[in-house]
Design an enzyme around this catalytic site. Structure first.
Site, PDB file in Angstrom:
ATOM      1  N   LEU A 248       0.857  -1.194   0.000  1.00 13.93           N
ATOM      2  CA  LEU A 248       0.000   0.000   0.000  1.00 13.93           C
ATOM      3  C   LEU A 248       0.886   1.235   0.000  1.00 13.93           C
ATOM      4  O   LEU A 248       1.767   1.341   0.851  1.00 13.93           O
ATOM      5  CB  LEU A 248      -0.859   0.050   1.273  1.00 13.93           C
ATOM      6  CG  LEU A 248      -1.938  -1.019   1.470  1.00 13.93           C
ATOM      7  CD1 LEU A 248      -2.517  -0.895   2.868  1.00 13.93           C
ATOM      8  CD2 LEU A 248      -3.042  -0.862   0.423  1.00 13.93           C
ATOM      9  N   HIS A 249       0.687   2.141  -0.940  1.00 11.80           N
ATOM     10  CA  HIS A 249       1.435   3.400  -0.865  1.00 11.80           C
ATOM     11  C   HIS A 249       0.716   4.579  -1.502  1.00 11.80           C
ATOM     12  O   HIS A 249       1.210   5.699  -1.441  1.00 11.80           O
ATOM     13  CB  HIS A 249       2.818   3.243  -1.511  1.00 11.80           C
ATOM     14  CG  HIS A 249       2.766   3.217  -3.013  1.00 11.80           C
ATOM     15  ND1 HIS A 249       2.463   2.096  -3.712  1.00 11.80           N
ATOM     16  CD2 HIS A 249       2.967   4.200  -3.932  1.00 11.80           C
ATOM     17  CE1 HIS A 249       2.485   2.372  -5.010  1.00 11.80           C
ATOM     18  NE2 HIS A 249       2.784   3.644  -5.173  1.00 11.80           N
TER      19      HIS A 249
END
Ligand code: UD1
Length: 374
Positions: A212-213
């Site tokens: 996740l980013h």
């Protein structure tokens, strides 16, 4: 009298993590034309941590860049401005005949804009993709880069449709396939020999891999808290491996959310991985939860189920033909998608056209025979 012919000078730009695997195969493909072309890699330094950058050069057997611009982080304007200022110096110094950019990061638009304004011919690798969500910084980079580059190399049919619908000249839009998949083929023997699963005490197909980013998922405290709580819940049923992107790690600390990951023994947070280790983790995962662009494509090529925690995708072929499912990241959606997956339902997929490991060869052949004018 013998005619002296000058070699063409070509620069390919890399800056952030997803660029490295898109450009490495292009560099290799140019070796065949070493008598006619001098190919240079310029690294803007948008990503600078060893884990986000150096590891990819060695894993992909890329030579050290001819220039490293060291631009680092900053607001979009600051970072893009630094990229442009530094890259202009390189162009004035090297006088390249051709500049290639890849993907949708700030280095992509920064360097293509700089080159175009200096009158240098340009190409965009991975052109035409559109999420149609202008709140994503990458969408603005894609639209702007495609509008100014001379040659557009496309990975999937939607890219062709988007470019032709917005008036890009058909003779300069080329459906060549996906250079990121070239890198996957190239590194697969190393990934098969990787020891990362053993090092992390993982069993093949018994864990879920998470990345996740995206700002939309990790920059708001409430959304990040909700996603971490969801992962902690899931980890009671399936072991989770979660390499933390620097943006995500910083935000977990800034918002004081460390306790959520620490209290979940089945949730293993690790440093960002190099390319080979990450490929090994992907191919042996039971399924993948992500908000990345590239991982949607890699999982489709690997035949591994992918749940993408986003409202939109700029890579629709991964949903139409591949193993990808879009999950707008609200609690109800995620829980029901995870339940379905845990219950054994898996989306089977097909490999999209021209994702065959030879895209870079096609690109280089077109550049040498059509784009470079003596
Ligand atoms: C960038 C790209 C995104 C891509 C992602 C892959 C843009 C607009 N975004 O987002 O499209 O999917 O890379 O990773 O170009 N940081 C480090 N070390 C690094 C790099 C970054 O600590 O090597 C930190 C920065 O200080 C910053 C944060 O990570 O606080 C985010 O970095 P940034 O370059 O702003 O964008 P990404 O989120 O990585």
């Amino acid at each position: 009298m013998q005619q002296i012919t000058r070699k063409f000078k070509i620069i390919s730009v890399v800056g952030a993590r997803p660029n490295f695997m898109k450009v490495a195969p292009v560099h290799r493909a140019f070796a065949k034309y070493a008598d006619r072309v001098e190919h240079h890699i310029v690294h803007t330094g948008q990503h600078y941590d060893a884990a986000m950058s150096d590891a990819f050069f060695s894993d992909l057997d890329m030579p050290a860049p001819s220039f490293f611009l060291g631009v680092g982080s900053g607001s979009h304007a600051t970072q893009t401005a630094k990229i442009m200022t530094e890259f202009e110096r390189v162009c004035l110094d090297m006088k390249p005949d051709f500049v290639m950019v890849a993907g949708d990061v700030n280095s992509t638009i920064g360097c293509s804009l700089t080159a175009v304004k200096l009158g240098i011919a340009t190409a965009h690798i991975e052109a035409g993709l559109r999420s149609f969500d202008r709140t994503m910084p990458e969408e603005i980079n894609r639209i702007a880069t495609d509008a100014i580059c001379d040659w557009l190399f496309v990975t999937e049919q939607s890219g062709m449709d988007n470019l032709l619908a917005t008036g890009s000249p058909a003779e300069r839009v080329k459906f060549v396939g996906n250079t990121m998949i070239d890198s996957m083929h190239y590194a697969m023997p190393k990934a098969k020999a990787s020891t990362i699963l053993r090092e992390l005490s993982l069993e093949s197909k018994k864990y879920c891999l998470v990345t996740l980013h995206r700002p939309s998922n990790v920059d708001e405290p409430e959304q990040l808290r909700f996603l971490l709580e969801t992962l902690a819940d899931l980890s009671k049923h399936r072991k989770i491996v979660f390499p933390l992107h620097p943006r995500t790690r910083k935000n977990i600390e800034r918002f004081g959310l460390q306790s959520l990951t620490e209290a979940a023994p089945g949730l293993l947070t690790i440093e960002p991985q190099g390319y080979v280790s990450f490929l090994a983790l992907m191919r042996s995962a039971d399924f993948i939860l992500t908000d990345s662009g590239g991982i949607q494509e890699e999982t489709t090529a690997l035949g591994v189920p992918c749940l993408t925690l986003r409202d939109t995708t700029e890579r629709p072929v991964t949903c139409e033909l591949g193993t990808n499912i879009l999950i707008p990241p609200t609690s109800e959606n995620i829980r029901s998608a995870i339940d379905t997956t845990l219950n054994g339902e898996r989306k089977a997929g097909h490999i999209p056209p021209l994702w065959d490991g030879n895209a870079a060869e096609r690109i280089v052949e077109i550049i040498v025979n059509q784009c470079l004018i003596p």
